[in-house]
Scaffold this active site. Structure first.
Site, PDB file in Angstrom:
ATOM      1  N   GLY A  93       6.789   6.624   0.315  1.00  0.00           N
ATOM      2  CA  GLY A  93       7.665   7.092  -0.770  1.00  0.00           C
ATOM      3  C   GLY A  93       6.910   7.860  -1.846  1.00  0.00           C
ATOM      4  N   GLU A  94       5.684   7.410  -2.150  1.00  0.00           N
ATOM      5  CA  GLU A  94       4.904   8.059  -3.201  1.00  0.00           C
ATOM      6  C   GLU A  94       4.229   9.338  -2.720  1.00  0.00           C
ATOM      7  OE1 GLU A  94       2.050   5.251  -4.814  1.00  0.00           O
ATOM      8  OE2 GLU A  94       3.603   3.721  -4.882  1.00  0.00           O
ATOM      9  N   ASN A  95       3.856   9.352  -1.436  1.00  0.00           N
ATOM     10  CA  ASN A  95       2.966  10.421  -0.960  1.00  0.00           C
ATOM     11  C   ASN A  95       3.601  11.486  -0.091  1.00  0.00           C
ATOM     12  OD1 ASN A  95       0.437   9.398  -2.047  1.00  0.00           O
ATOM     13  ND2 ASN A  95       0.767   7.684  -0.663  1.00  0.00           N
TER      14      ASN A  95
ATOM     15  N   HIS B  76      11.376   1.167  -1.640  1.00  0.00           N
ATOM     16  CA  HIS B  76       9.953   0.847  -1.419  1.00  0.00           C
ATOM     17  C   HIS B  76       9.682   1.162   0.050  1.00  0.00           C
ATOM     18  CE1 HIS B  76       6.275  -1.810  -1.938  1.00  0.00           C
ATOM     19  NE2 HIS B  76       6.356  -1.659  -0.627  1.00  0.00           N
TER      20      HIS B  76
ATOM     21  N   GLY C 182       6.810   1.797   2.508  1.00  0.00           N
ATOM     22  CA  GLY C 182       5.413   1.788   2.933  1.00  0.00           C
ATOM     23  C   GLY C 182       5.391   1.357   4.378  1.00  0.00           C
TER      24      GLY C 182
ATOM     25  N   ASP D 239       1.476   3.989  11.776  1.00  0.00           N
ATOM     26  CA  ASP D 239       1.072   4.710  10.572  1.00  0.00           C
ATOM     27  C   ASP D 239       1.881   6.010  10.471  1.00  0.00           C
ATOM     28  OD1 ASP D 239      -0.487   6.670   8.887  1.00  0.00           O
ATOM     29  OD2 ASP D 239      -1.755   4.903   8.665  1.00  0.00           O
TER      30      ASP D 239
ATOM     31  N   ASP E 211       7.292 -13.233  -4.269  1.00  0.00           N
ATOM     32  CA  ASP E 211       7.805 -11.882  -4.011  1.00  0.00           C
ATOM     33  C   ASP E 211       9.334 -11.880  -3.895  1.00  0.00           C
ATOM     34  OD1 ASP E 211       6.792  -9.343  -3.827  1.00  0.00           O
ATOM     35  OD2 ASP E 211       6.828  -9.306  -1.651  1.00  0.00           O
TER      36      ASP E 211
ATOM     37  N   GLY F 184       5.670  -1.770   5.233  1.00  0.00           N
ATOM     38  CA  GLY F 184       6.899  -2.544   5.095  1.00  0.00           C
ATOM     39  C   GLY F 184       7.847  -1.708   4.257  1.00  0.00           C
TER      40      GLY F 184
HETATM   41  P1  AMP Z   1       1.805   0.902   2.020  1.00  0.00           P
HETATM   42  O1  AMP Z   1       2.278  -0.216   2.912  1.00  0.00           O
HETATM   43  O2  AMP Z   1       2.626   1.016   0.772  1.00  0.00           O
HETATM   44  O3  AMP Z   1       0.332   0.870   1.751  1.00  0.00           O
HETATM   45  O4  AMP Z   1       2.082   2.265   2.827  1.00  0.00           O
HETATM   46  C1  AMP Z   1       1.406   2.546   4.029  1.00  0.00           C
HETATM   47  C2  AMP Z   1       2.096   3.690   4.701  1.00  0.00           C
HETATM   48  O5  AMP Z   1       2.063   4.851   3.852  1.00  0.00           O
HETATM   49  C3  AMP Z   1       1.456   4.095   6.022  1.00  0.00           C
HETATM   50  O6  AMP Z   1       2.451   4.312   7.000  1.00  0.00           O
HETATM   51  C4  AMP Z   1       0.781   5.418   5.670  1.00  0.00           C
HETATM   52  O7  AMP Z   1       0.707   6.299   6.775  1.00  0.00           O
HETATM   53  C5  AMP Z   1       1.716   5.968   4.631  1.00  0.00           C
HETATM   54  N1  AMP Z   1       1.056   7.011   3.846  1.00  0.00           N
HETATM   55  C6  AMP Z   1       0.028   6.884   2.986  1.00  0.00           C
HETATM   56  N2  AMP Z   1      -0.338   8.086   2.496  1.00  0.00           N
HETATM   57  C7  AMP Z   1       0.482   9.006   3.066  1.00  0.00           C
HETATM   58  C8  AMP Z   1       0.631  10.424   2.983  1.00  0.00           C
HETATM   59  N3  AMP Z   1      -0.154  11.165   2.199  1.00  0.00           N
HETATM   60  N4  AMP Z   1       1.605  11.002   3.729  1.00  0.00           N
HETATM   61  C9  AMP Z   1       2.390  10.265   4.529  1.00  0.00           C
HETATM   62  N5  AMP Z   1       2.320   8.941   4.641  1.00  0.00           N
HETATM   63  C10 AMP Z   1       1.375   8.320   3.928  1.00  0.00           C
END
Ligand code: AMP
Length: 281
Positions: free
Chosen positions: A215-217, A90, A92, A164, A30, A94
């Site tokens: 970032g995506e959602n 990125h 998430g 979360d 990574d 992390g």
């Molecule tokens: P990842 O590590 O990339 O899987 O991202 C996980 C994070 O994305 C967690 O904090 C989730 O709460 C957040 N997440 C996933 N879906 C959504 C959404 N629709 N709105 C806000 N946060 C989200």
């Protein structure tokens, strides 16, 4: 070095070697995308001898994701990858940000370990290292306790009680000031990095891209971050930002000085591609 990740990976390699004895095994690091960073980016201002003895330098993580997403961005923009300057966020559980100049990574926010940089679900991100000395002396904490606190009990979870992001949003709706402050710190840190990476790139990039769970959602976070960049002529198209999609897409206005994109990351595909390339060598 990466206590949330490496022990599980090492075990995975051991088990795979026991079970799959007749196929080649490939490890995709990574960190490898960030091996192009110049010395001025990866060097910590420590005494040279001790840094060299323990290989203490900035390595960066999430490289597989930054590499995949940055290539997708070039395709969406219709430009050769080695002609695109970009910033990839990125975000998430992390979180990391990278600056990519002409297709090569020149900066990233994670360092010797994934602890450095942006505010994360449970990690501090950047913090004055003197906080460690202070906690050790004033609170009598051991180094291991501080390590665990910084990696597993800090970030959004430390500030607001939830790691979360959706729970943070729920708490804000319920009126939690701690959750609001956690969001503010989170967004502020991202904006601070974007500003500094525009300096590293020597001007406005071709694109700033959001990826990973948040970032995506989450359109709100994208709006909060990009809203702070209005002084650079960077503008989100609110309607495009609100569309939910699994496709890479541009969400900035036609007259924005920088393209803002959302690109769903796909580390699995990137790992598969690099594995195939390695086996073909
Ligand atoms: P990842 O590590 O990339 O899987 O991202 C996980 C994070 O994305 C967690 O904090 C989730 O709460 C957040 N997440 C996933 N879906 C959504 C959404 N629709 N709105 C806000 N946060 C989200």
């Amino acid at each position: 070095m990466a206590p949330l990740h490496n022990p599980g990976h090492v075990r995975g390699i051991e088990v795979a070697r026991e079970l799959f004895t007749d196929v080649p095994h490939v490890v995709i690091f990574d960190t490898s995308f960030f091996q192009t960073m110049p010395a001025e980016s990866y060097t910590y201002a420590l005494p040279k001898a001790i840094a060299q003895k323990h290989a203490i330098r900035r390595y960066g993580f999430h490289g597989t994701s930054h590499q995949y997403v940055s290539r997708e961005v070039s395709q969406v923009l219709g430009k050769p990858n080695d002609e695109v300057n970009q910033i990839v966020l990125h975000i998430g559980s992390g979180a990391s940000v990278s600056a990519i100049k002409n297709g090569k990574a020149v900066e990233t926010s994670m360092g010797l370990t994934p602890l450095e940089g942006l505010v994360m679900g449970t990690r501090t991100g950047d913090i004055d290292p003197a906080v460690i000395f202070h906690l050790y002396r004033a609170e009598g904490m051991s180094i291991d306790e501080i390590d665990t606190m910084f990696n597993k009990q800090s970030g959004l979870k430390g500030m607001a009680g939830e790691n979360d992001f959706r729970q943070i949003l729920r708490l804000i709706e319920e009126g939690s000031e701690d959750a609001q402050l956690a969001l503010d710190v989170f967004v502020h840190r991202i904006v601070k990095y974007i500003g500094s990476y525009m300096g590293v790139l020597g001007g406005l990039p071709d694109a700033i891209t959001f990826t990973a769970g948040v970032g995506e959602n989450n359109a709100m976070v994208r709006d909060l971050v990009v809203g702070r960049l209005a002084g650079f002529g960077i503008k989100l198209d609110a309607a495009k930002n609100d569309v939910r999609s699994d496709e890479p897409r541009i969400i900035s206005t036609e007259d924005s000085t920088v393209n803002i994109l959302v690109v769903p990351t796909n580390e699995e595909v990137e790992i598969a591609r690099q594995t195939v390339a390695k086996i073909a060598e």
